[in-house]
Design a protein around this motif. Structure first.
Motif, PDB file in Angstrom:
ATOM      1  N   PHE A   1       0.829  -1.209   0.000  1.00  0.00           N
ATOM      2  CA  PHE A   1       0.000   0.000   0.000  1.00  0.00           C
ATOM      3  C   PHE A   1       0.864   1.260   0.000  1.00  0.00           C
ATOM      4  O   PHE A   1       0.542   2.259  -0.629  1.00  0.00           O
ATOM      5  CB  PHE A   1      -0.949   0.035   1.216  1.00  0.00           C
ATOM      6  CG  PHE A   1      -1.943  -1.102   1.245  1.00  0.00           C
ATOM      7  CD1 PHE A   1      -2.374  -1.705   0.076  1.00  0.00           C
ATOM      8  CD2 PHE A   1      -2.464  -1.571   2.452  1.00  0.00           C
ATOM      9  CE1 PHE A   1      -3.296  -2.750   0.097  1.00  0.00           C
ATOM     10  CE2 PHE A   1      -3.380  -2.614   2.488  1.00  0.00           C
ATOM     11  CZ  PHE A   1      -3.796  -3.205   1.301  1.00  0.00           C
TER      12      PHE A   1
ATOM     13  N   VAL B   1       2.674   1.639  -3.546  1.00  0.00           N
ATOM     14  CA  VAL B   1       1.770   2.058  -4.638  1.00  0.00           C
ATOM     15  C   VAL B   1       1.518   3.564  -4.546  1.00  0.00           C
ATOM     16  O   VAL B   1       1.410   4.265  -5.549  1.00  0.00           O
ATOM     17  CB  VAL B   1       0.422   1.282  -4.634  1.00  0.00           C
ATOM     18  CG1 VAL B   1      -0.469   1.693  -3.505  1.00  0.00           C
ATOM     19  CG2 VAL B   1      -0.310   1.453  -5.957  1.00  0.00           C
TER      20      VAL B   1
ATOM     21  N   GLY C   1       4.154   5.447  -6.244  1.00  0.00           N
ATOM     22  CA  GLY C   1       4.203   5.349  -7.697  1.00  0.00           C
ATOM     23  C   GLY C   1       4.888   4.120  -8.231  1.00  0.00           C
ATOM     24  O   GLY C   1       4.953   3.906  -9.412  1.00  0.00           O
TER      25      GLY C   1
ATOM     26  N   THR D   1       6.903  -2.350 -10.088  1.00  0.00           N
ATOM     27  CA  THR D   1       5.510  -2.294 -10.549  1.00  0.00           C
ATOM     28  C   THR D   1       4.946  -3.703 -10.785  1.00  0.00           C
ATOM     29  O   THR D   1       3.740  -3.900 -10.782  1.00  0.00           O
ATOM     30  CB  THR D   1       5.417  -1.504 -11.871  1.00  0.00           C
ATOM     31  OG1 THR D   1       6.407  -2.003 -12.757  1.00  0.00           O
ATOM     32  CG2 THR D   1       5.617  -0.038 -11.658  1.00  0.00           C
TER      33      THR D   1
ATOM     34  N   PRO E   1       2.533  -6.100  -6.862  1.00  0.00           N
ATOM     35  CA  PRO E   1       1.247  -6.824  -6.979  1.00  0.00           C
ATOM     36  C   PRO E   1       1.410  -8.330  -6.725  1.00  0.00           C
ATOM     37  O   PRO E   1       0.530  -8.962  -6.126  1.00  0.00           O
ATOM     38  CB  PRO E   1       0.826  -6.558  -8.425  1.00  0.00           C
ATOM     39  CG  PRO E   1       1.469  -5.267  -8.781  1.00  0.00           C
ATOM     40  CD  PRO E   1       2.785  -5.274  -8.063  1.00  0.00           C
TER      41      PRO E   1
ATOM     42  N   VAL F   1      -0.555 -10.701  -3.904  1.00  0.00           N
ATOM     43  CA  VAL F   1      -1.223 -12.002  -4.083  1.00  0.00           C
ATOM     44  C   VAL F   1      -0.647 -13.034  -3.111  1.00  0.00           C
ATOM     45  O   VAL F   1      -1.396 -13.797  -2.477  1.00  0.00           O
ATOM     46  CB  VAL F   1      -1.078 -12.489  -5.554  1.00  0.00           C
ATOM     47  CG1 VAL F   1      -1.560 -13.928  -5.695  1.00  0.00           C
ATOM     48  CG2 VAL F   1      -1.874 -11.593  -6.481  1.00  0.00           C
TER      49      VAL F   1
ATOM     50  N   MET G   1      -5.677   0.757  -4.144  1.00  0.00           N
ATOM     51  CA  MET G   1      -5.077  -0.574  -3.939  1.00  0.00           C
ATOM     52  C   MET G   1      -5.792  -1.323  -2.811  1.00  0.00           C
ATOM     53  O   MET G   1      -6.032  -2.535  -2.895  1.00  0.00           O
ATOM     54  CB  MET G   1      -3.576  -0.415  -3.625  1.00  0.00           C
ATOM     55  CG  MET G   1      -2.796  -1.710  -3.577  1.00  0.00           C
ATOM     56  SD  MET G   1      -2.731  -2.516  -5.188  1.00  0.00           S
ATOM     57  CE  MET G   1      -2.462  -4.208  -4.705  1.00  0.00           C
TER      58      MET G   1
ATOM     59  N   PHE H   1      -7.025  -9.432 -10.853  1.00  0.00           N
ATOM     60  CA  PHE H   1      -6.505  -8.595  -9.764  1.00  0.00           C
ATOM     61  C   PHE H   1      -5.074  -8.156 -10.058  1.00  0.00           C
ATOM     62  O   PHE H   1      -4.712  -6.986  -9.887  1.00  0.00           O
ATOM     63  CB  PHE H   1      -6.574  -9.384  -8.438  1.00  0.00           C
ATOM     64  CG  PHE H   1      -5.844  -8.725  -7.304  1.00  0.00           C
ATOM     65  CD1 PHE H   1      -6.381  -7.617  -6.661  1.00  0.00           C
ATOM     66  CD2 PHE H   1      -4.617  -9.207  -6.870  1.00  0.00           C
ATOM     67  CE1 PHE H   1      -5.700  -7.006  -5.607  1.00  0.00           C
ATOM     68  CE2 PHE H   1      -3.933  -8.608  -5.827  1.00  0.00           C
ATOM     69  CZ  PHE H   1      -4.479  -7.505  -5.197  1.00  0.00           C
ATOM     70  N   LEU H   2      -4.260  -9.107 -10.500  1.00  0.00           N
ATOM     71  CA  LEU H   2      -2.849  -8.807 -10.766  1.00  0.00           C
ATOM     72  C   LEU H   2      -2.713  -7.772 -11.882  1.00  0.00           C
ATOM     73  O   LEU H   2      -1.962  -6.804 -11.761  1.00  0.00           O
ATOM     74  CB  LEU H   2      -2.114 -10.086 -11.179  1.00  0.00           C
ATOM     75  CG  LEU H   2      -1.369 -10.833 -10.075  1.00  0.00           C
ATOM     76  CD1 LEU H   2      -0.741 -12.085 -10.638  1.00  0.00           C
ATOM     77  CD2 LEU H   2      -0.315  -9.976  -9.425  1.00  0.00           C
TER      78      LEU H   2
ATOM     79  N   SER I   1      -3.692  -4.444 -10.703  1.00  0.00           N
ATOM     80  CA  SER I   1      -2.667  -3.902  -9.790  1.00  0.00           C
ATOM     81  C   SER I   1      -1.454  -3.403 -10.576  1.00  0.00           C
ATOM     82  O   SER I   1      -0.894  -2.363 -10.246  1.00  0.00           O
ATOM     83  CB  SER I   1      -2.215  -4.961  -8.784  1.00  0.00           C
ATOM     84  OG  SER I   1      -3.311  -5.492  -8.113  1.00  0.00           O
ATOM     85  N   PHE I   2      -1.043  -4.169 -11.592  1.00  0.00           N
ATOM     86  CA  PHE I   2       0.093  -3.724 -12.420  1.00  0.00           C
ATOM     87  C   PHE I   2      -0.186  -2.327 -12.977  1.00  0.00           C
ATOM     88  O   PHE I   2       0.669  -1.450 -12.946  1.00  0.00           O
ATOM     89  CB  PHE I   2       0.312  -4.676 -13.612  1.00  0.00           C
ATOM     90  CG  PHE I   2       0.877  -6.026 -13.251  1.00  0.00           C
ATOM     91  CD1 PHE I   2       1.625  -6.218 -12.101  1.00  0.00           C
ATOM     92  CD2 PHE I   2       0.692  -7.122 -14.103  1.00  0.00           C
ATOM     93  CE1 PHE I   2       2.148  -7.462 -11.783  1.00  0.00           C
ATOM     94  CE2 PHE I   2       1.212  -8.362 -13.795  1.00  0.00           C
ATOM     95  CZ  PHE I   2       1.935  -8.540 -12.631  1.00  0.00           C
TER      96      PHE I   2
ATOM     97  N   LEU J   1      -2.314  -0.127 -11.850  1.00  0.00           N
ATOM     98  CA  LEU J   1      -2.380   0.855 -10.768  1.00  0.00           C
ATOM     99  C   LEU J   1      -0.980   1.300 -10.342  1.00  0.00           C
ATOM    100  O   LEU J   1      -0.744   2.469 -10.018  1.00  0.00           O
ATOM    101  CB  LEU J   1      -3.126   0.239  -9.572  1.00  0.00           C
ATOM    102  CG  LEU J   1      -3.502   1.176  -8.436  1.00  0.00           C
ATOM    103  CD1 LEU J   1      -4.464   2.246  -8.907  1.00  0.00           C
ATOM    104  CD2 LEU J   1      -4.131   0.392  -7.293  1.00  0.00           C
ATOM    105  N   PHE J   2      -0.041   0.353 -10.347  1.00  0.00           N
ATOM    106  CA  PHE J   2       1.340   0.667  -9.972  1.00  0.00           C
ATOM    107  C   PHE J   2       2.064   1.447 -11.071  1.00  0.00           C
ATOM    108  O   PHE J   2       3.146   1.958 -10.861  1.00  0.00           O
ATOM    109  CB  PHE J   2       2.114  -0.621  -9.671  1.00  0.00           C
ATOM    110  CG  PHE J   2       2.080  -1.015  -8.218  1.00  0.00           C
ATOM    111  CD1 PHE J   2       3.097  -0.632  -7.355  1.00  0.00           C
ATOM    112  CD2 PHE J   2       1.035  -1.752  -7.716  1.00  0.00           C
ATOM    113  CE1 PHE J   2       3.063  -0.994  -6.027  1.00  0.00           C
ATOM    114  CE2 PHE J   2       0.991  -2.120  -6.384  1.00  0.00           C
ATOM    115  CZ  PHE J   2       2.016  -1.731  -5.531  1.00  0.00           C
TER     116      PHE J   2
END
Lengths: 499, 155
Positions: A217, A220, A223, A390, A394, A398, B87, B110-111, B114-115, B117-118
């Motif tokens: 969190f 992200v 950036g 990046t 994520p 997971v 996120m 989801f992944l 998220s990619f 979003l990042f």
């Protein structure tokens, strides 16, 4: 003790144990090398795996990860000028300049050998000191263990810049540990009719949330992508030449000894010891002005020192159940998860002896494995650092969800991990330390059980904590530490305001 | 220290204090024990310490703030916070639909989200990574670690 240690070595050299130990070390080096991921995150991500292993194998693997991550932090410090872990912050002072001169491989090799020397010193000190301290701790009674819990919590809280914030986090952890069915009377506490809360907050989802998910969190928000990376660089010869080995030896030994000493003090760790070792090596050097320009001694001292803290930090954790730093506080949680209760009893009961001596022997063997893995990884490290944050973050999110779910095949644990991820995010954002919170959750039931037992034995006489010399000493030291830290905080904040 | 952090310290201390007072009163209703501590005594001690600590923190921030506003939206960088909250929202949606949709279907989605979003902008590579990683994790946990991940619509 010698016989137990030999049995420990035999255990560590069993093919499966050795394989898992090497795997843990490799994962530790990779995780340590990636900025944003620390040893504690690595241990948390490995927790779903340790359930499937025997306790001794699992712990030796985690120790490998702990030591590997300490060395791994230096890789990005040297190659990217960004420490992979806080413990490698001092390494970049000379590591990065040496890299800029075109000697990246030389710097990584010096770092690997110094980490090996520091780690070996700490592993030997651990094997020699831990059984002796455990013998002393065997005489502890309930009031002593209660006072020890308070001591551990206060010392961990007082290392923070703001001791009150550290204490709030620690006591919040104690309060969280009270949720669920009470161990003494069997009464529901703070469940508010939710049957899922009757077993309390499970440690694994809490750890995942506070240390790993919160990091996702936080990153992200920034950036994602790292800056200033030079990922396609040539590393060159890694193993140090004889001149470098001669130059680094003295600093590495001094750094290793400083690391052990700092590591033993609960609440400290590699981040403090690396700078101390760097300063001491600089003062003792014949050419102090060269420090900062990329010399072997400037890499050797902090690297040996941060690996020196590993064995040191394990001493209070194994003997007293009080962790030496953040990573060992997470390891303490991991021990609790697999049903191992750290403390002096671990050194006397047969199952405990097997685990403890596997760790003591394992820590020595790990250093050799780490040297080989470290030197090999140095060659391929620029490729590892090419993994963009990046993509990495994520994937970690997971793994956090799957890790929390695997705790008991229950989606409620995923929710707990997300909630504590949010809590951890705000804690990190507003500088509340996570380690005291987790330590509070781990020590909470131990403190309650011993408080209750001490009061039953003393017929509700609260002065029992002051009449027992050991508990009295721990409580007095705790109060002194807190008062000292508060005074220091006020002094620092006045200084800050004056500037 | 920025004013935003001081303001946050104040409100966090107020919130922790409110929770502590509530739990203290809740614990006070729990049965007492003749010898040793009852189920409510230990939490009450902890709550009392937390109330004292929060009071110190509140007084400290009020002194340090010296009349500065305690709700400081001006200095809060909302743009950055939005990403973090997005996120968190994404994680919560993932948790909510995981059982119904299933791990193998929902995780790549989801992944991939998220990619993006990042800030990862390689769409095709992102999609391949999402599917490959989700499948690898699924088989690792289901076949090796024997964790029964939700099958959802594929079940």
């Amino acid at each position: 003790m010698i016989q137990n240690l030999i049995a420990g070595f035999a255990n560590v050299f069993r093919p499966f144990t050795f394989l898992m130990m090497s795997f843990g070390t490799l994962v530790g080096v990779v995780i340590g090398a990636l900025p944003g991921l620390s040893g504690s995150t690595g241990i948390i991500l490995m927790l779903p795996l340790i359930y499937k292993l025997d306790s001794d194998v699992a712990l030796v693997m985690l120790c490998g990860l702990f030591c590997g991550s300490m060395y791994g932090g230096s890789i990005s410090a040297i190659l990217l000028n960004t420490p992979g872990t806080p413990s490698a912050t001092a390494t970049l002072l000379d590591g990065y300049p040496m890299n800029k001169k075109g000697n990246a491989g030389r710097a990584l090799g010096i770092s690997a050998v110094s980490s090996f020397i520091g780690g070996l010193i700490s592993a030997i000190c651990l094997a020699l000191l831990a059984p002796q301290l455990a013998k002393v701790a065997l005489s502890f009674t309930s009031p002593d263990f209660f006072a020890l819990s308070i001591f551990g919590l206060s010392i961990m809280a007082s290392t923070d810049k703001n001791v009150v914030k550290g204490l709030i986090a620690g006591f919040a952890g104690l309060l969280i540990s009270t949720v669920g069915v009470d161990g003494v009377a069997g009464l529901d506490r703070f469940t508010f009719g939710n049957y899922k809360l009757m077993r309390g907050f499970q440690l694994l989802p809490v750890l995942i949330g506070v240390f790993a998910l919160s990091e996702v969190f936080l990153i992200v928000q920034k950036g994602g992508e790292r800056e200033g990376a030079q990922r396609d660089q040539y590393v060159g010869r890694v193993f140090p030449k004889s001149d470098d080995l001669k130059a680094l030896l003295g600093s590495a030994v001094i750094g290793g000894l400083i690391g052990v000493f700092i590591g033993i003090i609960p609440g400290t760790g590699g981040a403090i010891s690396c700078f101390l070792a760097y300063q001491v090596a600089k003062k003792l050097s014949k050419h102090p002005d060269d420090f900062g320009s990329g010399i072997p001694e400037g890499i050797a001292a902090p690297e040996a020192s941060n690996n020196g803290t590993t064995g040191g930090a394990l001493i209070p954790m194994l003997c007293l159940g009080v962790p030496g730093d953040t990573v060992t506080s997470v390891m303490l949680g991991a021990l609790t998860l697999i049903g191992v209760k750290p403390g002096p009893q671990l050194f006397v009961n047969p199952d405990g002896v097997k685990i403890v001596y596997a760790i003591l022997a394992g820590m020595i063997v790990i250093q050799f494995v780490m040297l080989i893995v470290g030197l090999a990884m140095a060659k391929v490290s620029p490729f590892v650092l090419r993994v963009p944050q990046t993509v990495l973050m994520p994937i970690i999110a997971v793994l956090c969800v799957v890790g929390a779910y695997s705790n008991s095949n229950n989606l409620f644990d995923v929710l707990i991990a997300i909630i504590f991820g949010i809590v951890g995010f705000f804690m990190k954002k507003f500088h509340y330390p996570g380690a005291p919170l987790v330590l509070g959750i781990v020590l909470g039931p131990i403190a309650e059980e011993n408080l209750n037992r001490a009061l039953i034995v003393s017929k509700n006489d609260w002065t029992t904590f002051l009449t027992h010399p050991i508990s009295c000493t721990f409580l007095v030291i705790s109060i002194i530490i807190i008062i000292y830290s508060i005074i220091k905080n006020i002094h620092d904040s006045r200084k800050e305001q004056a500037l | 220290m920025k004013n935003t952090e001081k303001a946050a310290d104040f409100w966090i201390a107020v919130a922790v204090m409110a929770v502590s007072i509530f739990l203290y009163s809740n614990a006070s209703k729990m049965p007492k024990s003749a010898r040793g501590i009852g189920p409510g005594d230990y939490p009450r001690i902890i709550c009392a310490v937390l109330i004292v600590l929060c009071t110190i923190q509140i007084i400290r921030t009020l002194i340090e703030c010296k009349g500065l506003p305690l709700i400081d939206f001006k200095n809060t960088n909302v743009r950055y916070l939005v990403r973090a909250f997005a996120m968190i929202l994404l994680s919560w949606l993932y948790y909510t639909f995981l059982k119904k949709v299933g791990f193998l279907v929902l995780t790549p989605v989801f992944l991939f989200a998220s990619f993006m979003l990042f800030g990862y902008r390689k769409w095709i590579r992102g999609a391949i990574y999402s599917v490959a990683f989700s499948t690898a994790v699924y088989f690792l946990f289901v076949k090796v670690f024997l964790v029964l991940l939700p099958k959802g619509i594929l079940g």
